[in-house]
Enzyme design. Structure first.
Site, PDB file in Angstrom:
ATOM      1  N   LEU A   1      -2.861  20.446 -27.511  1.00  6.57           N
ATOM      2  CA  LEU A   1      -2.383  19.329 -28.333  1.00  6.57           C
ATOM      3  C   LEU A   1      -0.905  19.077 -28.099  1.00  6.57           C
ATOM      4  CD1 LEU A   1      -4.067  20.255 -31.709  1.00  6.57           C
ATOM      5  CD2 LEU A   1      -4.599  18.272 -30.303  1.00  6.57           C
TER       6      LEU A   1
ATOM      7  N   ASP B   1      13.316  23.832 -40.605  1.00  7.21           N
ATOM      8  CA  ASP B   1      13.233  23.045 -39.373  1.00  7.21           C
ATOM      9  C   ASP B   1      12.524  21.724 -39.630  1.00  7.21           C
ATOM     10  OD1 ASP B   1      13.826  22.492 -36.783  1.00  7.21           O
ATOM     11  OD2 ASP B   1      12.269  23.760 -35.901  1.00  7.21           O
TER      12      ASP B   1
END
Ligand SMILES: *[C@@H]1O[C@H](CO)[C@@H](O)[C@H](O)[C@H]1NC(C)=O
Ligand SMILES: *[C@@H]1O[C@H](CO)[C@@H](O)[C@H](O)[C@H]1NC(C)=O
Ligand SMILES: *[C@@H]1O[C@H](CO)[C@@H](O)[C@H](O)[C@H]1NC(C)=O
Ligand SMILES: *[C@@H]1O[C@H](CO)[C@@H](O)[C@H](O)[C@H]1NC(C)=O
Ligand SMILES: *[C@@H]1O[C@H](CO)[C@@H](O)[C@H](O)[C@H]1NC(C)=O
Ligand SMILES: *[C@@H]1O[C@H](CO)[C@@H](O)[C@H](O)[C@H]1NC(C)=O
Length: 695
Positions: A370, A489
């Site tokens: 992916l 993040d």
């Protein structure tokens, strides 16, 4: 388990009560009416029914493990359970839309394999009194006199495991919509089309397997969708089993109960509801936390009887097979070898077996990839047993150091549950490798939508929804879970989009937990350049305020369709925050909005989002809002404050000889700090040149 307040009883119900008091003992029709001043909650969720406030008759009951049992194996009985209070479905009251949606998980466990009945129906009804209704094919809803009568006001979705030709049933395994009658219009065999491979698969109601159902009625569209899927499918399959135009206003009335009805025939099933959520209104029902649901019993297996001849044959066959099997087994053992240590025992429930992951991803084939990030590659897969679609993140690591702490964190984060977070389903460990298994998000990451020209352009309202969603996910991490979780993040590439384009925050690989109130430890700086708060690189300490900073940059990124630092821009790199401030200075902040949107947005809304983005990425942590405040601004519950322009502390940070901006919220000082301290921030040194260029 008696019930609590319900709404005013109809006169008929009171009369009924007087005569039927012994039968109705569980129903609370005589308890005080609900306070009409307080707006009633429009949704509820039962992940298991331990604390559920339900009304039920003598057959239905809540078992000690939280299962709602509608019927046991007694023949020809009915069982009913309803949420304790009513919902207003009056089509004539102006404020009330008739839209609703619900999802639930059920299991039918037949007495002897594959024969049982009769079925379960999700019901909306003006009454909880079904004492006149009969069992068997009437599903405990009607009797032969009132079947089909307009005065029933019953809307039901039946899961019918027996064929009743008198009601034109199509088969002995179907779903149907029942309006005042058991002649379903329409009905369809229980099946679903998997989003993963587009294959139409049949589900057997009488398998004893848990099955999830979604029912959604849209009053505007005048359409009802019914979808089923095997338990643990991560999201509702896109293609509904039944999607039918229907106007429910003719059937519904002011105070309606929602719940379940069920009956047995001369052959029986024990019929259970494991979890249930319901929303009145346009919203999706709150998602069920499938892992909290109680477990339903398995059907008993038939004892296999074999004659002696087949037995002898089987013995010979097995001996010859064993030899081959042992060889193959030894080979496999190597391929599927995992790393397990004693300290991991307590995490067994979260541990997935490598063999399953290997099979799920077809042996980690390239075509299942992916994406790949800083940590390793991510593969798409379908777990062999449960058929759940997953994303498997394969992280290589060489040292075992810190692994124990890391796994403990990961497992603990697996308990995070929020509709705007990507859920971690489990992990697995091999030599030199850690595998994390997440919900599969069919639409991939948000940054591809923003920056990849091949993807469709996300319109402003989708973007706003995504921002709101991610903010609410982050609020949950910061304030609503048992521990404070820092994401560390936040950026567009870590926001994934589910089938309905809801934004979900993923990749907690960098997050660290710390207990509420305690000091976050100082560790080396992690995160992504462009999203790092200035004090972060200076003090090396992540806080909720550094997450808010990154969220602010992320907001700008989504609104402007630009990366936080565009090193390719000419003549000099463009720092997004500075650029938005420039637009603001010119008195036209909305001009910073993504040109791909072609101006299709409300200027005020765009301006508010951009300002909020700037406010979140303020240089001084103290001026940044908390995520709760961010949510309030996004929801329009309060106005943006005037960002303090003078006291933003630009002087403390501006070291690059840059002109001090009166708007005083330049991202530039942060880059200066990062650049200056890069020797102590090893991982960032490679970006040093980007940070120094164009100054
Ligand atoms: C079913 O439950 C009823 C009461 O709830 C009980 O009397 C009966 O024995 C049970 N039947 C079976 C077959 O378990
Ligand atoms: C059928 O149910 C209705 C009310 O729901 C009741 O008035 C009627 O007597 C019942 N008929 C039979 C035959 O039981
Ligand atoms: C029902 O499904 C159709 C087709 O997937 C979709 O277009 C429609 O919006 C859905 N309606 C509701 C009420 O969910
Ligand atoms: C699956 O196929 C059956 C038979 O063709 C059909 O009736 C059913 O609607 C299909 N299921 C879905 C979810 O489309
Ligand atoms: C709706 O309910 C009210 C009582 O709340 C009742 O008087 C009325 O007859 C019902 N309407 C219909 C159409 O049945
Ligand atoms: C709503 O209004 C229509 C027409 O005025 C009437 O026929 C119907 O019974 C009303 N429904 C309810 C639930 O009051």
């Amino acid at each position: 388990m008696a019930a609590a307040p319900s709404s005013p009883p109809a006169a008929a119900a009171i009369m009924g009560f007087l005569f039927l008091a012994p039968l109705l003992i569980h129903f609370s029709t005589l308890l005080p009416a609900a306070n009409s001043q307080n707006p009633e909650p429009t949704s509820f969720t039962y992940n298991g029914f331990h604390k559920a406030n339900l009304l039920f008759d003598s057959q239905a009951k809540i078992l000690p493990d939280g299962l709602l049992q509608l019927t046991n194996h007694t023949q020809l009985v009915t069982g009913h359970a309803f949420h304790h209070r009513t919902f207003n479905f009056n089509p004539n009251s102006s404020d009330s839309s008739l839209s609703f949606s619900t999802t639930f998980v059920f299991a039918m466990v037949p007495e002897s394999p594959a024969t049982g009945g009769h079925g379960i129906a999700f019901v909306i009804s003006p009454t909880t009194d079904f004492t006149h209704a009969v069992a068997s094919q009437h599903l405990g809803l009607f009797n032969s006199t009132n079947m089909g009568s307009e005065s029933n006001h019953v809307v039901a979705v039946e899961l019918d495991a027996m064929r009743s030709p008198e009601f034109q049933d199509i088969d002995d395994n179907h779903v149907g919509l029942d309006l005042n009658t058991l002649i379903s219009t329409p009905s369809a065999p229980v099946s679903y089309v998997s989003d993963a491979d587009g294959v139409n698969r049949t589900l057997r109601l009488l398998s004893g397997d848990r099955i999830q159902v979604w029912i959604r009625y849209d009053d505007g569209e005048k359409r009802m969708n019914i979808t089923v899927a095997p338990f643990m499918t991560t999201s509702r399959p896109k293609k509904p089993l039944i999607s039918t135009p229907v106007d429910l206003s003719a059937y519904l009335n002011e105070s309606m109960y929602v719940g379940f009805s069920s009956s047995t025939s001369t052959v029986t099933s024990a019929q259970y509801i494991l979890g249930w959520s319901f929303t009145k209104g346009e919203e999706e029902p709150p998602p069920l936390d499938l892992r909290l649901l109680p477990v339903s019993p398995r059907p008993s297996k038939p004892a296999k009887k074999l004659g002696t001849a087949p037995k002898v044959f089987l013995v010979i066959l097995s001996i010859s097979l064993i030899a081959t099997a042992v060889g193959a087994y030894l080979l496999r053992l190597r391929r599927y070898r995992e790393l397990r240590e004693d300290w991991e025992k307590e995490y067994n429930p979260q541990r997935l077996c490598y063999k399953d992951l290997y099979r799920a991803t077809h042996g980690f084939k390239e075509k299942e990839v992916l994406g790949s990030g800083g940590f390793g590659k991510v593969y798409r897969g379908i777990l062999p047993k449960s058929k759940i679609e997953v994303a498997v993140k394969r992280i290589s690591h060489d040292s075992r150091q810190g692994m124990k702490e890391f796994v403990a964190e990961i497992v603990s984060m697996g308990r995070l549950r929020h509709r705007n977070l990507v859920h971690l389903l489990g992990y697995c460990r091999r030599k030199g490798e850690l595998l994390l298994v997440y919900d599969y998000m069919p639409n991939g990451s948000l940054d591809t939508f923003l920056f990849n020209d091949e993807k469709p352009i996300l319109d402003w309202s989708s973007r706003y929804q995504i921002l709101r969603g991610v903010a609410s996910g982050l609020l949950y991490l910061h304030e609503e879970w048992e521990q404070v979780v820092l994401h560390r993040d936040i950026k567009a590439s870590n926001v994934l989009l589910d089938a309905d384009l809801n934004g979900r925050l993923g990749d907690f690989g960098l997050a660290r937990l710390y207990d509420h109130g305690s000091n976050p430890q100082t560790t080396h700086v992690v995160g992504t350049v462009g999203y790092l708060a200035p004090e972060m690189s200076r003090l090396g300490k992540a806080t909720t305020a550094t997450d808010v900073y990154a969220f602010g940059v992320f907001m700008l990124e989504v609104a402007c369709g630009k990366r936080p630092i565009d090193a390719q821009a000419l003549p000099a790199e463009v720092i997004l925050v500075d650029w938005v401030i420039d637009c603001w200075k010119r008195g036209a902040i909305w001009e910073a909005g993504d040109p791909k949107l072609a101006g299709e947005y409300a200027r005020e809304e765009m301006a508010a989002v951009l300002k909020l983005g700037l406010y979140c990425s303020h240089n001084m942590p103290a001026f940044r809002p908390s995520m709760r405040q961010v949510m309030q601004y996004l929801d329009g519950d309060c106005n943006l404050p005037d960002v303090p322009l003078e006291s933003s502390g630009i002087g403390a940070f501006a070291m690059g000889g840059r002109e001090t901006s009166e708007f005083a919220m330049s991202s530039f000082p942060s880059s200066v700090v990062v650049g200056k301290d890069y020797t102590t921030v090893g991982s960032l040194s490679s970006t040093d040149s980007i940070l120094h260029d164009g100054r």
